[in-house]
Motif scaffolding. Structure first.
Motif, PDB file in Angstrom:
ATOM      1  N   VAL A 205      10.164  27.671  42.729  1.00  0.00           N
ATOM      2  CA  VAL A 205      10.134  27.403  41.289  1.00  0.00           C
ATOM      3  C   VAL A 205       9.447  28.586  40.612  1.00  0.00           C
ATOM      4  O   VAL A 205       8.326  28.941  40.956  1.00  0.00           O
ATOM      5  CB  VAL A 205       9.362  26.100  40.999  1.00  0.00           C
ATOM      6  CG1 VAL A 205       9.313  25.845  39.501  1.00  0.00           C
ATOM      7  CG2 VAL A 205      10.005  24.940  41.725  1.00  0.00           C
ATOM      8  N   GLN A 206      10.151  29.223  39.667  1.00  0.00           N
ATOM      9  CA  GLN A 206       9.620  30.417  39.009  1.00  0.00           C
ATOM     10  C   GLN A 206       8.865  30.045  37.734  1.00  0.00           C
ATOM     11  O   GLN A 206       9.137  29.011  37.131  1.00  0.00           O
ATOM     12  CB  GLN A 206      10.767  31.383  38.667  1.00  0.00           C
ATOM     13  CG  GLN A 206      11.572  31.841  39.871  1.00  0.00           C
ATOM     14  CD  GLN A 206      10.827  32.834  40.741  1.00  0.00           C
ATOM     15  OE1 GLN A 206       9.680  33.186  40.475  1.00  0.00           O
ATOM     16  NE2 GLN A 206      11.469  33.265  41.820  1.00  0.00           N
ATOM     17  N   PRO A 207       7.939  30.904  37.306  1.00  0.00           N
ATOM     18  CA  PRO A 207       7.141  30.582  36.110  1.00  0.00           C
ATOM     19  C   PRO A 207       7.986  30.465  34.839  1.00  0.00           C
ATOM     20  O   PRO A 207       7.640  29.734  33.927  1.00  0.00           O
ATOM     21  CB  PRO A 207       6.162  31.748  36.004  1.00  0.00           C
ATOM     22  CG  PRO A 207       6.743  32.828  36.815  1.00  0.00           C
ATOM     23  CD  PRO A 207       7.507  32.175  37.908  1.00  0.00           C
ATOM     24  N   ILE A 208       9.071  31.239  34.762  1.00  0.00           N
ATOM     25  CA  ILE A 208      10.017  31.090  33.653  1.00  0.00           C
ATOM     26  C   ILE A 208      11.367  30.787  34.286  1.00  0.00           C
ATOM     27  O   ILE A 208      11.769  31.468  35.215  1.00  0.00           O
ATOM     28  CB  ILE A 208      10.121  32.374  32.813  1.00  0.00           C
ATOM     29  CG1 ILE A 208       8.786  32.653  32.102  1.00  0.00           C
ATOM     30  CG2 ILE A 208      11.231  32.267  31.777  1.00  0.00           C
ATOM     31  CD1 ILE A 208       8.787  33.910  31.254  1.00  0.00           C
ATOM     32  N   ALA A 209      12.050  29.749  33.790  1.00  0.00           N
ATOM     33  CA  ALA A 209      13.336  29.382  34.386  1.00  0.00           C
ATOM     34  C   ALA A 209      14.402  30.354  33.916  1.00  0.00           C
ATOM     35  O   ALA A 209      15.306  30.012  33.162  1.00  0.00           O
ATOM     36  CB  ALA A 209      13.699  27.951  34.003  1.00  0.00           C
ATOM     37  N   ASN A 250      15.784  40.122  19.184  1.00  0.00           N
ATOM     38  CA  ASN A 250      16.827  39.570  18.311  1.00  0.00           C
ATOM     39  C   ASN A 250      17.152  38.126  18.673  1.00  0.00           C
ATOM     40  O   ASN A 250      17.381  37.304  17.799  1.00  0.00           O
ATOM     41  CB  ASN A 250      18.090  40.440  18.437  1.00  0.00           C
ATOM     42  CG  ASN A 250      19.213  39.966  17.540  1.00  0.00           C
ATOM     43  OD1 ASN A 250      18.969  39.356  16.507  1.00  0.00           O
ATOM     44  ND2 ASN A 250      20.435  40.219  17.934  1.00  0.00           N
ATOM     45  N   ILE A 251      17.173  37.831  19.969  1.00  0.00           N
ATOM     46  CA  ILE A 251      17.646  36.514  20.413  1.00  0.00           C
ATOM     47  C   ILE A 251      16.450  35.621  20.710  1.00  0.00           C
ATOM     48  O   ILE A 251      15.865  35.682  21.781  1.00  0.00           O
ATOM     49  CB  ILE A 251      18.568  36.673  21.632  1.00  0.00           C
ATOM     50  CG1 ILE A 251      19.791  37.496  21.230  1.00  0.00           C
ATOM     51  CG2 ILE A 251      18.991  35.318  22.161  1.00  0.00           C
ATOM     52  CD1 ILE A 251      20.609  37.992  22.356  1.00  0.00           C
ATOM     53  N   GLY A 270      12.451  26.964  24.827  1.00  0.00           N
ATOM     54  CA  GLY A 270      11.064  26.939  25.280  1.00  0.00           C
ATOM     55  C   GLY A 270      10.765  28.048  26.279  1.00  0.00           C
ATOM     56  O   GLY A 270       9.688  28.648  26.262  1.00  0.00           O
ATOM     57  N   GLU A 271      11.755  28.327  27.134  1.00  0.00           N
ATOM     58  CA  GLU A 271      11.563  29.398  28.126  1.00  0.00           C
ATOM     59  C   GLU A 271      11.457  30.756  27.427  1.00  0.00           C
ATOM     60  O   GLU A 271      10.696  31.617  27.846  1.00  0.00           O
ATOM     61  CB  GLU A 271      12.718  29.417  29.130  1.00  0.00           C
ATOM     62  CG  GLU A 271      12.855  28.148  29.950  1.00  0.00           C
ATOM     63  CD  GLU A 271      11.593  27.798  30.714  1.00  0.00           C
ATOM     64  OE1 GLU A 271      11.154  28.591  31.545  1.00  0.00           O
ATOM     65  OE2 GLU A 271      11.045  26.696  30.461  1.00  0.00           O
ATOM     66  N   ILE A 272      12.233  30.955  26.347  1.00  0.00           N
ATOM     67  CA  ILE A 272      12.144  32.219  25.605  1.00  0.00           C
ATOM     68  C   ILE A 272      10.761  32.335  24.961  1.00  0.00           C
ATOM     69  O   ILE A 272      10.184  33.422  24.911  1.00  0.00           O
ATOM     70  CB  ILE A 272      13.272  32.324  24.548  1.00  0.00           C
ATOM     71  CG1 ILE A 272      14.633  32.360  25.246  1.00  0.00           C
ATOM     72  CG2 ILE A 272      13.101  33.578  23.696  1.00  0.00           C
ATOM     73  CD1 ILE A 272      15.817  32.416  24.321  1.00  0.00           C
ATOM     74  N   GLN A 273      10.224  31.206  24.506  1.00  0.00           N
ATOM     75  CA  GLN A 273       8.871  31.234  23.934  1.00  0.00           C
ATOM     76  C   GLN A 273       7.840  31.677  24.972  1.00  0.00           C
ATOM     77  O   GLN A 273       6.874  32.373  24.652  1.00  0.00           O
ATOM     78  CB  GLN A 273       8.492  29.856  23.375  1.00  0.00           C
ATOM     79  CG  GLN A 273       9.251  29.470  22.109  1.00  0.00           C
ATOM     80  CD  GLN A 273       9.158  30.512  21.014  1.00  0.00           C
ATOM     81  OE1 GLN A 273       8.088  31.066  20.775  1.00  0.00           O
ATOM     82  NE2 GLN A 273      10.281  30.816  20.368  1.00  0.00           N
TER      83      GLN A 273
END
Lengths: 394, 184
Positions: A205-209, A250-251, A270-273
């Protein structure tokens, strides 16, 4: 302020007369203007402007409520000249954006700019019913089901053996049961021992999916765009967050279509945050705060330290596709180790892979010597020394 | 009665032994782990010896790695203009390597700028990025292209960490070729 007011009165008159003219002449194609404007906007402006959000430049939705058409035309065609003429608004906006100049668009006709403004004034049309979530194909994991079968078989056999030992007086049956038991132990013992240190299928399991499916699969971003060290170095490189931010400035959120049955849009947003937090990116004011924190990824592919492996040797020199060893990463939501990474697996590939000999003048003689020595047209990596111990263990 | 208990125990033991080996999120056990993981630092490892806790450290400020050419133009409008007018490619006919430039362009630029440089890359077609300009619509020189790869401009970020100096110039060479083709 006074001058601005006067300015606006004249401007309003101009806009009104223009609108009248437009309505009069193109009364049927009023919608078309916004449409033409949209394609012009997307082709020329959208790199720096959004309708509802600040990007490189200010948000432009309903711009005519804030700026006059004449001013806009002058600004868009040559903002440098407008600033030079001493226009207070122009200088103010230039200062507000820390002196980053807007590209001049002298190629726009007045009508083009009016079309763009018509699009900016129209209500942004939200895509209707885009929330149709594609039903993700339910994958039955091969390894999982085969594990279950062998597990059940083992249980049944073990049960039988135990039954025979304790309940039956038949000597023959006992011998058969013993043989079966021994085979079982040998088989499972062997499998268990062979899996020591072999992490095929390892999927931490990675810290960011981070979804490779979205990036490499759907958006077709080349593997090496992010893993840019693979072409020149031993490691393939985990991208530093500045590489992520090349696009994610941008995204800030995913499209509705990106969501799957497994993960919702809110999940991906949420992952982008999380990325913004790691990069110290303030998505409100669009600037870096300087408060960064490292993302602690869990390494999946890890050769033991007594084996030497170099990415550039395989990627740049050998020209091998990443997928050859890493499998269909572009389909993986979460990455797992596709290959066993055992020595036998390396050697098998070295034995099979033919070396590209044509067009390589520097090694012409040794290639010819080798193919004569082995009596083959094309030598394999193994024949070139890819099986020697010292190539990887030293 | 004792038999039944032994039976149940045996079955339970086997069941537990099997399920415990099946966790995909954990690595397998290693035989002699000190042979697998040496004491040397791994790239990207955690390291308490440094203030930022990482094995990989940035080069000391003011030092230049072998083969690297320092870039002196500042990241500002003036720097952009200066680079645009003055900066020239150091590549020779031999180091130009237009095929490599094309391949690198395909990896690092084409996803937005398009294979032909017309601003119609895959990300633009999928409406993730909009408004990528066509090279022919922009007044760019080899110096300004290099400067933009180095520092980025507007929404485009810096690509200096992904390409070496020579590779950047090879990409510049390809961009100029595309622009000339588009201007025809």
């Amino acid at each position: 302020m006074k001058s601005v007011k006067k300015h606006s009165q004249i401007g309003r008159l101009v806009v009104a007369s223009l609108t009248f003219l437009f309505l009069f002449t193109f009364s049927l194609s009023a919608q078309g203007d916004a449409k033409v404007g949209k394609s012009l906007f997307n082709a020329n402006c959208a790199a720096c402007h959004k309708l509802d959000k600040k990007l490189v430049g200010p948000a432009l939705g309903k711009i005519s409520e804030r700026r006059e058409m004449d001013w806009l035309k002058a600004w868009i065609k040559d903002n440098n000249a407008l600033r030079a003429s001493g226009d207070a608004d122009a200088i103010a906006i230039y200062e507000e954006y820390k002196g980053s100049p807007m590209t001049a668009f002298p190629q726009f006709a007045d009508a083009d700019i009016e079309n763009i403004v018509a699009y900016l004034d129209a209500d942004p049309v939200k895509k209707a019913g885009a929330a149709a979530v594609a039903a993700a194909p339910v994958e039955v994991k091969e390894s999982g089901s085969s594990n279950l079968i062998s597990y059940v078989v083992f249980l049944v056999l073990a049960g039988l053996v135990v039954y025979v030992y304790f309940k039956s007086d038949n000597g023959f049956l006992k011998i058969v049961a013993t043989i079966i038991l021994l085979f079982n132990i040998a088989y499972f013992g062997f499998t268990a021992l062979m899996s020591i240190g072999v992490d095929q299928g390892y999927q931490p399991v990675q810290p960011i999916a981070f979804s490779h499916r979205i990036h490499a699969g759907d958006n077709k971003i080349d593997c090496q765009y992010c893993h840019s060290a693979a072409k020149n170095s031993k490691t393939s490189g985990i991208p530093s967050v500045n590489v992520c931010m090349n696009c994610h400035k941008n995204i800030g959120e995913v499209a509705e279509e990106t969501a799957t049955a497994e993960h919702s849009k809110a999940f991906y947003d949420g992952e982008i945050q999380k990325l913004y937090k790691a990069a110290g990116w303030d998505s409100e004011n669009l600037e870096y705060t300087g408060e960064t924190e490292p993302i602690v990824w869990t390494r999946i592919h890890n050769l033991p330290d007594f084996a030497y492996y170099n990415h550039s040797q395989h990627v740049t020199v050998g020209g091998i596709k990443c997928q050859k060893c890493h499998g269909p990463v572009e389909e993986m939501e979460e990455v797992y180790q596709y290959s066993p990474l055992t020595m036998g697996w390396c050697i098998d590939c070295h034995k099979e892979t033919k070396v590209k000999m044509e067009g390589n003048g520097y090694y012409k003689n040794i290639h010819e010597d080798l193919s004569k020595k082995y009596g083959v047209e094309k030598v394999t990596v193994a024949q070139m020394g890819g099986k020697e111990c010292g190539k990887c263990h030293y | 009665m004792r038999n039944t208990i032994t039976k149940i125990a045996a079955i339970l033991f086997v069941a537990i032994a099997f399920t415990s080996c099946n966790d995909k999120t954990k690595p397998q056990v290693q035989f002699m782990p000190d042979m697998y993981t040496s004491v040397a630092y791994e790239p990207y490892g955690v390291n308490t010896a440094f203030a930022n806790g990482m094995d990989s450290q940035s080069p000391v400020e003011g030092t230049i790695a072998r083969g690297q050419v320092p870039y002196d133009y500042p990241n500002s409008n003036e720097g952009y203009d200066a680079a645009k007018n003055e900066l020239k490619s150091p590549l020779t006919e031999y180091t130009k390597n237009s095929e490599k430039g094309k391949a690198l362009y395909g990896i690092y630029c084409a996803v937005c700028h398009g294979k032909k440089g017309d601003g119609q890359g895959d990300l633009v077609k999928r409406e993730k990025f909009l408004g990528i300009p066509n090279y022919k619509d922009r007044d760019i020189t080899e110096g300004s292209i290099y400067h933009v790869i180095m520092y980025g401009r507007n929404l485009m970020g810096s690509h200096a960490s992904q390409l070496t100096g020579e590779e950047r110039w090879q990409v510049v060479n390809h961009v100029q070729k595309l622009r000339n083709d588009l201007l025809k």
